[in-house]
Design a protein around this motif. Structure first.
Motif, mmCIF file in Angstrom:
data_model
loop_
_atom_site.group_PDB
_atom_site.id
_atom_site.type_symbol
_atom_site.label_atom_id
_atom_site.label_comp_id
_atom_site.label_asym_id
_atom_site.label_seq_id
_atom_site.Cartn_x
_atom_site.Cartn_y
_atom_site.Cartn_z
ATOM 1 N N VAL A 214 0.792 -1.247 -0.023
ATOM 2 C CA VAL A 214 0.083 0.080 -0.149
ATOM 3 C C VAL A 214 0.890 1.353 0.021
ATOM 4 C CG1 VAL A 214 -1.485 1.214 1.443
ATOM 5 C CG2 VAL A 214 -1.872 -1.087 1.147
ATOM 6 N N LEU A 215 0.293 2.204 -1.037
ATOM 7 C CA LEU A 215 1.064 3.577 -0.871
ATOM 8 C C LEU A 215 0.396 4.410 0.241
ATOM 9 C CD1 LEU A 215 3.370 5.371 -2.156
ATOM 10 C CD2 LEU A 215 1.269 5.939 -3.815
ATOM 11 N N PHE A 216 1.273 5.230 0.996
ATOM 12 C CA PHE A 216 0.705 6.093 2.060
ATOM 13 C C PHE A 216 1.662 7.123 2.231
ATOM 14 C CE2 PHE A 216 3.016 2.629 4.244
ATOM 15 C CZ PHE A 216 3.758 3.268 5.228
ATOM 16 N N GLU A 217 1.426 8.250 2.782
ATOM 17 C CA GLU A 217 2.108 9.332 3.399
ATOM 18 C C GLU A 217 2.375 9.252 4.522
ATOM 19 O OE1 GLU A 217 2.042 14.155 3.402
ATOM 20 O OE2 GLU A 217 0.282 13.300 2.699
ATOM 21 N N SER A 218 3.519 9.096 4.924
ATOM 22 C CA SER A 218 4.147 9.109 6.275
ATOM 23 C C SER A 218 3.946 10.067 7.196
ATOM 24 C CB SER A 218 5.801 8.365 6.241
ATOM 25 O OG SER A 218 6.432 9.721 5.866
ATOM 26 N N GLN A 219 4.316 10.059 8.328
ATOM 27 C CA GLN A 219 4.187 11.281 9.328
ATOM 28 C C GLN A 219 4.919 12.431 8.957
ATOM 29 O OE1 GLN A 219 4.072 9.769 13.624
ATOM 30 N NE2 GLN A 219 2.219 8.578 13.236
ATOM 31 N N GLU A 220 6.197 11.941 8.444
ATOM 32 C CA GLU A 220 7.081 12.817 7.740
ATOM 33 C C GLU A 220 6.884 13.564 6.719
ATOM 34 O OE1 GLU A 220 8.252 9.674 8.675
ATOM 35 O OE2 GLU A 220 8.552 10.383 10.827
ATOM 36 N N THR B 106 12.097 -5.555 4.411
ATOM 37 C CA THR B 106 13.542 -5.790 4.973
ATOM 38 C C THR B 106 13.798 -4.934 6.263
ATOM 39 O OG1 THR B 106 14.631 -3.914 3.885
ATOM 40 C CG2 THR B 106 14.741 -5.949 2.674
ATOM 41 N N ASN B 107 12.666 -4.182 6.595
ATOM 42 C CA ASN B 107 12.623 -3.467 8.065
ATOM 43 C C ASN B 107 12.542 -4.105 9.187
ATOM 44 O OD1 ASN B 107 13.068 -1.132 6.287
ATOM 45 N ND2 ASN B 107 11.010 -0.377 6.767
ATOM 46 N N LEU B 108 13.037 -4.003 10.119
ATOM 47 C CA LEU B 108 12.800 -4.607 11.311
ATOM 48 C C LEU B 108 11.719 -4.504 12.170
ATOM 49 C CD1 LEU B 108 16.760 -5.244 12.255
ATOM 50 C CD2 LEU B 108 15.255 -6.659 10.782
ATOM 51 N N ARG B 109 11.524 -3.268 12.169
ATOM 52 C CA ARG B 109 10.278 -2.795 12.905
ATOM 53 C C ARG B 109 9.083 -2.389 12.148
ATOM 54 N NH1 ARG B 109 14.467 -0.500 16.720
ATOM 55 N NH2 ARG B 109 15.145 0.385 14.690
ATOM 56 N N LEU B 110 7.955 -2.095 12.552
ATOM 57 C CA LEU B 110 6.741 -1.824 11.968
ATOM 58 C C LEU B 110 6.945 -0.296 11.733
ATOM 59 C CD1 LEU B 110 3.775 -3.225 14.112
ATOM 60 C CD2 LEU B 110 4.558 -3.981 11.663
ATOM 61 N N ASP B 111 6.225 0.323 10.756
ATOM 62 C CA ASP B 111 6.098 1.869 10.593
ATOM 63 C C ASP B 111 5.164 2.534 11.683
ATOM 64 O OD1 ASP B 111 7.491 1.542 8.186
ATOM 65 O OD2 ASP B 111 5.794 1.116 7.017
ATOM 66 N N ASP B 112 5.331 3.771 11.615
ATOM 67 C CA ASP B 112 4.471 4.573 12.659
ATOM 68 C C ASP B 112 3.101 4.160 12.308
ATOM 69 O OD1 ASP B 112 6.687 5.596 13.997
ATOM 70 O OD2 ASP B 112 6.657 7.444 12.808
ATOM 71 N N VAL B 113 2.278 4.429 13.194
ATOM 72 C CA VAL B 113 0.475 4.212 12.922
ATOM 73 C C VAL B 113 0.203 5.254 11.718
ATOM 74 C CG1 VAL B 113 -1.531 5.100 13.925
ATOM 75 C CG2 VAL B 113 0.054 3.612 15.354
ATOM 76 N N ILE B 114 -0.676 4.704 10.716
ATOM 77 C CA ILE B 114 -0.956 5.391 9.593
ATOM 78 C C ILE B 114 -2.485 5.473 9.696
ATOM 79 C CG2 ILE B 114 -1.229 5.393 7.166
ATOM 80 C CD1 ILE B 114 1.512 6.094 8.014
ATOM 81 N N ARG B 115 -3.062 6.775 9.467
ATOM 82 C CA ARG B 115 -4.478 6.862 9.714
ATOM 83 C C ARG B 115 -5.032 6.780 8.208
ATOM 84 N NH1 ARG B 115 -6.128 6.284 14.629
ATOM 85 N NH2 ARG B 115 -4.675 7.115 16.089
ATOM 86 N N PRO B 116 -6.254 6.472 7.987
ATOM 87 C CA PRO B 116 -6.898 6.042 6.668
ATOM 88 C C PRO B 116 -6.812 7.354 5.723
ATOM 89 C CG PRO B 116 -8.695 5.482 8.397
ATOM 90 C CD PRO B 116 -7.428 6.179 9.158
ATOM 91 N N SER C 208 -4.314 9.087 5.218
ATOM 92 C CA SER C 208 -2.921 8.972 4.765
ATOM 93 C C SER C 208 -2.773 8.071 3.634
ATOM 94 C CB SER C 208 -1.890 9.053 5.786
ATOM 95 O OG SER C 208 -1.944 10.011 6.756
ATOM 96 N N ILE C 209 -3.652 7.113 3.402
ATOM 97 C CA ILE C 209 -3.602 5.983 2.453
ATOM 98 C C ILE C 209 -3.935 6.505 1.072
ATOM 99 C CG2 ILE C 209 -4.219 3.772 1.964
ATOM 100 C CD1 ILE C 209 -4.362 3.364 4.710
ATOM 101 N N ILE C 210 -2.957 6.207 0.096
ATOM 102 C CA ILE C 210 -3.299 6.679 -1.160
ATOM 103 C C ILE C 210 -3.884 5.540 -2.297
ATOM 104 C CG2 ILE C 210 -1.862 7.854 -3.152
ATOM 105 C CD1 ILE C 210 0.045 9.077 -0.909
ATOM 106 N N GLY C 211 -3.234 4.477 -2.077
ATOM 107 C CA GLY C 211 -3.446 3.549 -2.897
ATOM 108 C C GLY C 211 -2.962 2.023 -2.682
#
Length: 135
Positions: free
Chosen positions: A42-48, A74-84, A86-89
């Motif tokens: 899923v493509l989303f906009e991060s908090q940054e 390849t990341n060892l941790r989850l991303d920050d919480v994403i709200r609906p 911020s989700i693009i596609g």
């Protein structure tokens, strides 16, 4: 995205290696969030404020409403919480040179399930990227 129903974005970075490599072109389409499946990209906009394409892990609720959890292969941790909002596609295809790979292909779906279900794969991929590829 709203006008054409899709967006093509070149991949940057190694967080989705080896499924998506730097230079691949990823096509994302609008999606109904209620139909997201564990392992979808899923493509989303991060908090940054950056565009990020990572795997959907789960949907949760808190006092502010629903939120989504994502993680790069390849990341060892989850991303920050994403709200609906911020989700693009959702990923539709990956263009690798002259080949186009559908996100719904058997191998793509299988890889998504494996990397989400077996966390040690992320650790192995992370080690490979840093030690072998030197990224």
């Amino acid at each position: 995205m709203e006008q054409q129903g899709c967006i093509n974005i070149p991949a940057i970075g190694t967080s989705m290696y080896p499924n998506i490599k730097e230079g691949d072109s990823c096509r994302f389409v609008t999606c109904n969030l209620s139909y997201l499946s564990k392992g979808d990209i899923v493509l989303f906009e991060s908090q940054e404020g950056k565009l990020v394409a990572h795997r959907f892990i789960s949907r949760k609720q808190d006092d502010k409403g629903s939120f989504y959890l994502f993680k790069g292969d390849t990341n060892l941790r989850l991303d920050d919480v994403i709200r609906p909002s911020s989700i693009i596609g959702k990923l539709e295809t990956i263009k690798k040179g002259n080949r186009i790979i559908e996100s719904t292909s058997f191998l793509n779906k299988l890889w998504g399930r494996l990397v989400v279900s077996l966390p040690f794969l992320s650790r192995l991929l992370n080690i490979y990227i840093h030690r072998v590829l030197g990224k």
